[in-house]
Write an enzyme that holds these catalytic residues in place. Structure first.
Site, mmCIF file in Angstrom:
data_model
loop_
_atom_site.group_PDB
_atom_site.id
_atom_site.type_symbol
_atom_site.label_atom_id
_atom_site.label_comp_id
_atom_site.label_asym_id
_atom_site.label_seq_id
_atom_site.Cartn_x
_atom_site.Cartn_y
_atom_site.Cartn_z
ATOM 1 N N THR A 195 34.391 30.094 -1.491
ATOM 2 C CA THR A 195 34.180 31.434 -0.948
ATOM 3 C C THR A 195 35.185 31.752 0.143
ATOM 4 O O THR A 195 35.580 30.877 0.895
ATOM 5 C CB THR A 195 32.761 31.538 -0.337
ATOM 6 O OG1 THR A 195 31.812 31.111 -1.296
ATOM 7 C CG2 THR A 195 32.444 32.946 0.100
ATOM 8 N N GLY A 242 26.136 32.809 -7.789
ATOM 9 C CA GLY A 242 25.741 32.093 -6.577
ATOM 10 C C GLY A 242 25.251 33.020 -5.493
ATOM 11 O O GLY A 242 24.735 34.116 -5.746
#
Length: 325
Positions: A187, A217
């Site tokens: 991320t 996610g």
């Protein structure tokens, strides 16, 4: 009452006699004076946060909005094929498809999100369009793609030769064992406080490498991967998204700051909550970063290895996060 007035007169007189401010006056002046916020400032996850921060700072340093800054910042790793966990060039899923998740949130709690989006290089900008041009918060899959195309985003092949080669090698054994701080630091989360004192945040990812097709996610889920409360602060998460979703991690961090905890301490408490909930954290990494309204920041993670980037008027640096294990 008369004795109190006498005390005040004596305090003022003593200040005049010494040519300064009395201790009494200093105490009350300090109580009334608010500490000056460190703004503007931008903070983001991992070393790819350094160039992301630079792009965000170009906007913040010109008195631009935090919202514009966070979008511009995360677009940098989204477009960089060498960042294998975000956007173009990201590791594909088990079927060799690059699928992207992203969300964005502004000072007024407006938010937009896309999940399981394919063929669009900048999902963060699509998420902003969802926020600004639709009555919804989240669009997913084919619907998100059709929306992006209707807004003029070009359809592209996001699977680079390097990522395709790695996927082909993975297929030989097809074992899903993400390596912490490598395959599951998936991320770029970026938070900004602008010169006006307003917060915004953005989060974007290509998700865990070799995930099941269709897996989503925490990154596009408001409250899990990202949360912004303009009265208190903002937080974003990185690592294994399933663990973050289970605790609504970023919202938890912001609520802990609301209770008076520092950004770092709030991140630590959220990490500890995850460690209590998870049966085994030996191969699990989760990290949080947070930024409050005063421009104070911090981060915390389960295992050593997570770092975050910070840029303000004084410095541009990459900080090794404190960790539990």
């Amino acid at each position: 009452m008369n004795s109190r007035r006498k005390f005040l007169r004596l305090s003022a007189l003593s200040a005049t006699l010494v040519g300064g401010i009395s201790p009494f006056q200093r105490i009350w002046a300090g109580a009334l004076e608010k500490p000056k916020a460190n703004k503007p400032i931008v903070i983001s996850t991992w070393d790819h946060g350094m160039p992301a921060n630079e792009a965000a700072w170009q906007i913040l340093s010109q008195n631009g909005s935090a919202l514009d800054a966070v979008e511009a910042g995360v677009r940098v790793p989204e477009a960089d094929p060498n960042v294998r966990t975000v956007g173009y060039g990201g590791f594909p899923d088990r079927e060799g498809k690059v699928t992207l998740d992203a969300c964005i949130m502004d000072k007024d709690s407006n938010c937009g999100s896309v999940a399981f989006l394919q063929h669009i290089k900048h999902p963060i900008s699509v998420a902003r369009k969802v926020m600004e041009d639709t009555p919804h918060v989240m669009l997913v899959g084919e619907g998100a793609l059709q929306f992006a195309l209707s807004k003029g985003f070009p359809k592209e092949n996001l699977l680079t030769p390097a990522s395709e080669k790695d996927w082909q090698n993975w297929l030989k054994e097809s074992k899903y064992r993400p390596v912490i701080n490598i395959e599951n630091h998936d991320t770029i989360g970026l938070l900004a406080l602008d010169a006006n004192g307003d917060l915004a945040g953005a989060c974007t990812t290509s998700g865990a490498a070799y995930k099941m097709h269709g897996r989503v996610g925490d990154s596009p889920i408001i409250g899990a991967g990202l949360y912004v409360d303009n009265e208190i602060g903002a937080a974003t998460a990185t690592g294994l998204g399933e663990a973050v979703v289970r605790t609504v991690g970023s919202h938890l961090v912001v609520e802990l700051m609301r209770q008076g905890l520092s950004p770092e301490k709030a991140c630590q408490k959220a990490v500890e909550r995850i460690m209590v909930k998870q049966k085994n954290v030996k191969d699990l990494q989760v990290g949080f970063i947070a930024l409050n309204k005063q421009g104070e920041y911090g981060g915390y993670c389960i295992h050593r290895g997570f770092n975050y980037a910070v840029k303000d008027h004084r410095t541009s640096q990459l900080i090794d996060s404190k960790f539990k294990m």
